[in-house]
Design a protein around this motif. Structure first.
Motif, mmCIF file in Angstrom:
data_model
loop_
_atom_site.group_PDB
_atom_site.id
_atom_site.type_symbol
_atom_site.label_atom_id
_atom_site.label_comp_id
_atom_site.label_asym_id
_atom_site.label_seq_id
_atom_site.Cartn_x
_atom_site.Cartn_y
_atom_site.Cartn_z
ATOM 1 N N TRP A 16 0.697 -1.323 -0.028
ATOM 2 C CA TRP A 16 0.046 0.030 -0.139
ATOM 3 C C TRP A 16 0.775 1.246 -0.011
ATOM 4 N N SER A 17 0.071 2.279 -0.343
ATOM 5 C CA SER A 17 1.040 3.690 -0.294
ATOM 6 C C SER A 17 1.062 3.899 1.344
ATOM 7 N N MET A 18 2.358 4.449 1.578
ATOM 8 C CA MET A 18 2.678 4.599 3.108
ATOM 9 C C MET A 18 3.033 6.092 3.465
ATOM 10 N N GLY A 19 3.005 6.737 4.558
ATOM 11 C CA GLY A 19 3.317 7.737 4.805
ATOM 12 C C GLY A 19 3.914 7.808 6.103
ATOM 13 N N TRP A 20 4.453 9.003 6.442
ATOM 14 C CA TRP A 20 5.041 9.781 7.595
ATOM 15 C C TRP A 20 4.368 10.965 7.964
ATOM 16 N N PHE A 21 3.739 11.084 9.316
ATOM 17 C CA PHE A 21 3.184 12.516 9.739
ATOM 18 C C PHE A 21 3.758 12.654 11.053
ATOM 19 N N ARG A 22 3.684 14.083 11.369
ATOM 20 C CA ARG A 22 4.223 14.157 12.762
ATOM 21 C C ARG A 22 3.104 15.333 13.335
ATOM 22 N N GLN A 23 2.993 15.263 14.438
ATOM 23 C CA GLN A 23 2.108 16.152 15.247
ATOM 24 C C GLN A 23 2.779 16.651 16.574
ATOM 25 N N VAL A 24 2.386 17.979 16.780
ATOM 26 C CA VAL A 24 2.914 18.586 18.291
ATOM 27 C C VAL A 24 1.201 18.800 18.742
ATOM 28 N N GLN A 25 1.324 18.745 20.181
ATOM 29 C CA GLN A 25 0.318 19.012 20.929
ATOM 30 C C GLN A 25 -0.413 20.192 20.596
ATOM 31 N N GLY A 26 -1.650 20.301 20.322
ATOM 32 C CA GLY A 26 -2.484 21.342 20.074
ATOM 33 C C GLY A 26 -2.194 21.877 18.646
ATOM 34 N N LYS A 27 -1.797 21.281 17.512
ATOM 35 C CA LYS A 27 -1.511 21.539 16.374
ATOM 36 C C LYS A 27 -2.105 20.521 15.383
ATOM 37 N N GLU A 28 -2.408 20.671 13.840
ATOM 38 C CA GLU A 28 -2.770 19.680 13.344
ATOM 39 C C GLU A 28 -1.667 18.815 12.884
ATOM 40 N N THR A 78 -3.453 12.060 -3.504
ATOM 41 C CA THR A 78 -3.397 12.889 -2.304
ATOM 42 C C THR A 78 -2.674 12.538 -0.954
ATOM 43 N N TYR A 79 -1.417 12.236 -1.340
ATOM 44 C CA TYR A 79 -0.709 11.836 -0.337
ATOM 45 C C TYR A 79 -0.379 12.436 0.812
ATOM 46 N N GLU A 80 -0.613 13.657 0.741
ATOM 47 C CA GLU A 80 0.024 14.784 1.805
ATOM 48 C C GLU A 80 -1.333 14.955 2.720
ATOM 49 N N ARG A 81 -2.401 14.575 2.479
ATOM 50 C CA ARG A 81 -3.712 14.687 3.314
ATOM 51 C C ARG A 81 -3.821 13.521 4.526
ATOM 52 N N PRO A 82 -3.651 13.602 5.589
ATOM 53 C CA PRO A 82 -3.672 12.571 6.293
ATOM 54 C C PRO A 82 -5.235 11.811 6.556
ATOM 55 N N THR A 83 -6.277 12.495 6.252
ATOM 56 C CA THR A 83 -7.617 11.960 6.284
ATOM 57 C C THR A 83 -7.957 10.885 5.107
ATOM 58 N N THR A 84 -6.799 10.937 4.176
ATOM 59 C CA THR A 84 -6.835 9.932 3.097
ATOM 60 C C THR A 84 -6.334 8.579 3.627
ATOM 61 N N TYR A 85 -5.708 8.605 4.649
ATOM 62 C CA TYR A 85 -4.966 7.066 5.076
ATOM 63 C C TYR A 85 -6.080 6.418 5.797
ATOM 64 N N ASP A 86 -6.009 5.114 5.816
ATOM 65 C CA ASP A 86 -6.915 4.214 6.244
ATOM 66 C C ASP A 86 -6.388 3.505 7.666
ATOM 67 N N TYR A 87 -5.228 3.538 7.831
ATOM 68 C CA TYR A 87 -4.493 3.016 9.176
ATOM 69 C C TYR A 87 -3.401 3.588 9.790
ATOM 70 N N TRP A 88 -3.382 3.689 11.052
ATOM 71 C CA TRP A 88 -2.504 4.622 11.639
ATOM 72 C C TRP A 88 -1.698 3.847 12.756
ATOM 73 N N GLY A 89 -0.543 4.001 12.908
ATOM 74 C CA GLY A 89 0.465 3.510 14.073
ATOM 75 C C GLY A 89 0.152 4.174 15.284
ATOM 76 N N GLN A 90 0.383 3.675 16.203
ATOM 77 C CA GLN A 90 0.392 4.409 17.412
ATOM 78 C C GLN A 90 1.196 5.732 18.086
ATOM 79 N N GLY A 91 2.215 5.828 17.099
ATOM 80 C CA GLY A 91 3.184 7.122 16.998
ATOM 81 C C GLY A 91 4.373 6.752 17.985
ATOM 82 N N THR A 92 5.579 7.322 17.588
ATOM 83 C CA THR A 92 6.788 7.221 18.293
ATOM 84 C C THR A 92 7.438 8.550 18.566
ATOM 85 N N GLN A 93 7.671 8.908 19.704
ATOM 86 C CA GLN A 93 8.241 10.420 20.070
ATOM 87 C C GLN A 93 9.499 10.379 19.566
ATOM 88 N N VAL A 94 9.894 11.661 18.758
ATOM 89 C CA VAL A 94 11.193 12.057 18.472
ATOM 90 C C VAL A 94 11.274 13.582 19.204
#
Length: 123
Positions: free
Chosen positions: A31-43, A103-119
């Protein structure tokens, strides 16, 4: 059924490197796969993605030139090599997967997500 697992996050000093890994199980197709990141309080922010066949690769402006995404052929295992890390890269990094393309850049188009890893990048 489908499980996404990330690993490789941690604490690193500015200028250092980290390698994140992501494995998607429960499907026999690439499948198509991607990496996203998120800071508390931001998209959630797009970082990088790779198409199912590994041919198409995209990076955010911030990631371009510093990060490299790759995948093993015919597998749903990808990595994100992050070099020259900056404090602004600090975030929870999420791996995502989807069966469709585009539409690879839009997180809403992805079906499954991991739990996240802190960097965390210190100055």
């Amino acid at each position: 059924q489908v499980h996404v697992v990330e690993s490789g996050g941690g604490l690193v000093q500015a200028g250092g490197s980290l390698n994140l890994s992501c494995s998607v199980s429960g499907t026999s197709s690439s499948w198509s796969m991607g990496w996203f990141r998120q800071v508390q309080g931001k998209e959630r922010e797009f970082v990088s993605c790779i198409s199912g066949n590994g041919v198409l690769i995209f990076y955010s402006d911030s990631a371009k030139g510093r990060f490299a995404i790759s995948r093993a052929n015919s597998t749903n295992v990808i990595s994100l090599q992050m070099n020259s890390l900056k404090p602004e890269d600090s975030a929870v990094y999420y791996c995502a997967a989807k069966w469709n393309s585009g539409t690879y850049e839009r997180p809403t188009t992805y079906d499954y997500w991991g739990q996240g890893t802190q960097v965390t990048v210190s100055s």
